[in-house]
Design a protein around this motif. Structure first.
Motif: not given
Length: 283
Positions: A91-96, A152-155
């Motif tokens: 359920h984790d998202w990194f969105v740009a 910061e964004v890891n992984w």
């Protein structure tokens, strides 16, 4: 040098979970889950715990069976921990997007961290030795203002590709902002070509000659007599010293009170008295 266009990995398929947080008209640049290395430790712990529980179950005698039972309960706890971490990772998202950077995280308590692209002054990423071997990195965003929610964004998977795509979108957005501040008539303005079109000229028409209307002789001339000598006082010439102090001429009218206060007015003859001798004065 042209900016790289977003590739197929940077424009993923939209899903219902992302649509809940994206704005209307917001263009998706990239959306990725965090790297699977984030859940490598819980999965590895479950595998190692299973091997250890099987080995103890085979080696420990039945007289101390409680130890084997406790080992299996610990392994179940590791399985529950792994299930929670995997569900959280899914359920984790990194969105740009073309407007901001977002990080969705949390399984039970959902949290969203956001930073506008226009506030990002510097963006870098770090890759450790395991990250270079497994293919993940760590993004660090700097802002000129106060501490932001997203620092910061890891992984991050495929950090090289995602870094280039996000930086390209940042530079493309800064170019649009500079275009908005261009002076009038500059590139990108809607009226920059209004003077480039040829102007339509009216065709020349040769009109016939018409005689001017004569002035009526019975009408008075409004400028007649403006240079008459009686309207201006006479100016002395080089050989003429001008009128005397008592002669002001008859060209200008002066009221009696002004003539009385004028020092140049005629006061009459001044009587002259002879100086008596000193002896006459002593008498």
């Amino acid at each position: 040098m042209s900016l790289p266009e977003p590739g197929p990995l940077s424009v993923p398929r939209r899903n219902a979970e992302l649509d809940r947080y994206l704005l209307d008209g917001e263009r998706l640049v990239t959306a990725v889950h965090q790297h699977w290395a984030k859940v490598a430790e819980p999965v590895g712990s479950v595998l190692l715990g299973a091997v250890l529980a099987l080995w103890l179950d085979a080696r420990i005698p039945a007289s101390v069976g409680w130890l084997t039972t406790g080992t299996w309960w610990l392994w179940f706890a590791l399985v529950a921990r792994m299930a929670y971490r995997v569900a959280e990772w899914r359920h984790d998202w990194f969105v740009a997007t073309d407007k901001r950077l977002l990080l969705f995280y949390g399984f039970i308590t959902r949290k969203v961290a956001m930073m506008p692209l226009m506030k990002v002054t510097d963006m870098s990423y770090e890759r450790s030795v395991p990250g270079r071997l497994l293919g993940y990195g760590r993004f660090v965003m700097e802002s000129a203002g106060q501490d932001q929610a997203l620092h910061e964004v890891n992984w991050v998977p495929q950090p090289d590709h995602n870094y280039r795509v996000i930086c390209a979108e940042m530079f493309r957005g800064s170019g649009r902002d500079q275009g908005r501040g261009a002076p009038w008539g500059g590139p990108g303005q809607p009226w920059d070509d209004q003077w480039d079109e040829p102007q339509k000229q009216e065709p020349w028409v040769d009109e016939p000659w018409t005689e001017p209307v004569p002035v009526r002789a019975d009408l008075p001339d409004p400028y007649a007599g403006w240079n008459s000598p009686r309207h201006t006082p006479a100016h002395p010439t080089a050989g003429d010293p001008g009128p005397s102090s008592g002669d002001q001429g008859d060209t200008l009218y002066r009221s009696p009170d002004l003539r009385a206060r004028d020092r140049s007015a005629d006061t009459g003859p001044i009587p002259l008295r002879r100086r008596r001798a000193r002896e006459d004065d002593e008498r």
